[in-house]
Design an enzyme around this catalytic site. Structure first.
Site, short mmCIF file in Angstrom:
data_model
loop_
_atom_site.label_atom_id
_atom_site.label_comp_id
_atom_site.label_asym_id
_atom_site.label_seq_id
_atom_site.Cartn_x
_atom_site.Cartn_y
_atom_site.Cartn_z
N ASP A 44 49.23 69.55 17.97
CA ASP A 44 48.38 69.58 19.16
C ASP A 44 47.70 68.24 19.38
O ASP A 44 47.74 67.67 20.48
CB ASP A 44 47.26 70.62 18.95
CG ASP A 44 47.42 71.81 19.87
OD1 ASP A 44 48.09 71.68 20.90
OD2 ASP A 44 46.87 72.88 19.54
N THR A 126 52.07 78.05 21.03
CA THR A 126 51.91 77.59 19.64
C THR A 126 52.55 78.55 18.64
O THR A 126 53.09 78.13 17.63
CB THR A 126 50.42 77.41 19.29
OG1 THR A 126 49.72 78.59 19.64
CG2 THR A 126 49.83 76.25 20.04
#
Ligand code: AMP
Ligand code: MG
Length: 329
Positions: A44, A126
């Site tokens: 991220d 994710t």
């Protein structure tokens, strides 16, 4: 106004960021990990920093809307994790990347008022990234409160196809008024994409989130019933805005999303790029009540509930089914 340079840059940046995510996945995602979320955390920050770096060099006056901040990077990550982010960025850009640099790139364009705002999801999906399923890097440009171009770099786009092409990844993109296209993620010829022409909701391929807590299953059941879909009607769960890319290219016909919590409001970066792509491919995107999204309310779309994406031919039938099943309040 031509935005060809912006589109080409968004495509390049999305590809590079997807590349860094893939490197992190190859090296860090393993079933024996103690902290299951660590690779997502690293990816991220690394992906968003890389995107911020590239946007700052190409469009220094633009604003950016994205999830991560340097403050949390410094507070929540330990020394080893921050060093990993630096190392993956160093490999990606060449030349050592210091922590201060990572922080500046993460925060580039934040809290800025500008006519043009880049909307960025450094990793969308994710859980798919961790599970070896679908995920993507999503980049959109909003001008005057309307997304006008979007790019989705999806390393796992064909990962669950029966006969996937050699490159499992796809880059799907569009610019307002210029159509929607797909290329192999590794590069190659662009191919125009279009939505399907299926009009029978019973035969339509329905896409939903893979993660069940992201979509209320009773909503899906109620609407499916109102559409007279049988138990064997085509349906597929997958992560990320790859669902938009699939509707845009006819690999899916509709994507329905309503969260169990009625107060939940969707984040802009989960929809902006996908919305431009589906619209340019001929599809339609609205909320549960059939309204277009209001992109002017900050990081979340506070004036809209739910997401209805179709090939356009199915849209009215779906909205009608939602009304009949009592979900449009
Ligand atoms: P998907 O891959 O379709 O499941 O959607 C992934 C996105 O869902 C993430 O990027 C999050 O921003 C968003 N999300 C996280 N929690 C929720 C939730 N409880 N309900 C709906 N969406 C969520
Ligand atoms: Mg997301």
């Amino acid at each position: 106004m031509t935005l060809s340079y912006e589109l080409e840059t968004a495509k390049t940046i999305a590809r590079l960021a997807a590349g860094i995510c893939q490197s992190i996945q190859d090296e860090l995602v393993s079933p024996s990990l103690k902290d299951g979320r660590e690779p997502v955390t690293i990816a991220d920050y690394a992906s968003q920093a890389l995107i911020g770096h590239a946007l700052s060099e190409n469009f220094p006056d633009d604003a950016v809307l994205s999830e991560e901040h340097s403050e949390e990077f410094m507070l929540l990550l330990n020394d080893r994790q921050r060093a990993l982010v630096s190392r993956f960025l160093t490999d990606a850009v060449g030349g050592y990347v210091f922590e201060e640099q990572v922080c500046a790139w993460l925060d580039f364009g934040k809290q800025k008022q500008a006519e043009r705002t880049w909307i960025v999801d450094p990793i969308d999906g994710t859980k798919g990234f961790l599970g070896g399923r679908h995920y993507c890097v999503a980049i959109a440009l909003m001008i005057g409160g309307e997304p006008v171009l979007g790019a989705l770099a999806s390393p796992g786009f064909y990962s669950d196809e029966d006969e996937p092409p050699e490159d499992h990844g796809a880059l799907t993109y569009a610019m307002q008024g210029a159509g929607a296209y797909r290329e192999s993620l590794a590069g190659g010829e662009r191919e125009p994409i279009q939505v399907s022409m299926i009009t029978d909701p019973r035969a339509a391929m329905l896409l939903t989130s893979f993660e069940e807590e992201h979509t209320d299953l009773s909503f899906i059941d109620d609407v499916s019933r109102a559409l007279r879909r049988g138990p064997d009607a085509p349906r597929r769960g997958l992560d990320s805005q790859d669902k938009y890319a699939m509707v845009a290219s006819g690999m899916g016909d509709m994507y329905l999303r309503v969260t169990p919590d009625p107060r939940f409001r969707e984040k802009l970066w989960d929809h902006a790029a996908g919305c431009v792509i589906v619209s340019e491919a001929g599809g339609r995107v609205t909320d549960l009540a059939g309204r277009p999204f209001d992109w002017t309310t900050g990081t979340r779309m506070v004036n809209n509930r739910g997401v209805i994406v179709t090939n356009r031919f199915l849209h009215n039938a779906v909205l009608d089914a939602i009304t009949r099943s009592g979900w449009a309040k």
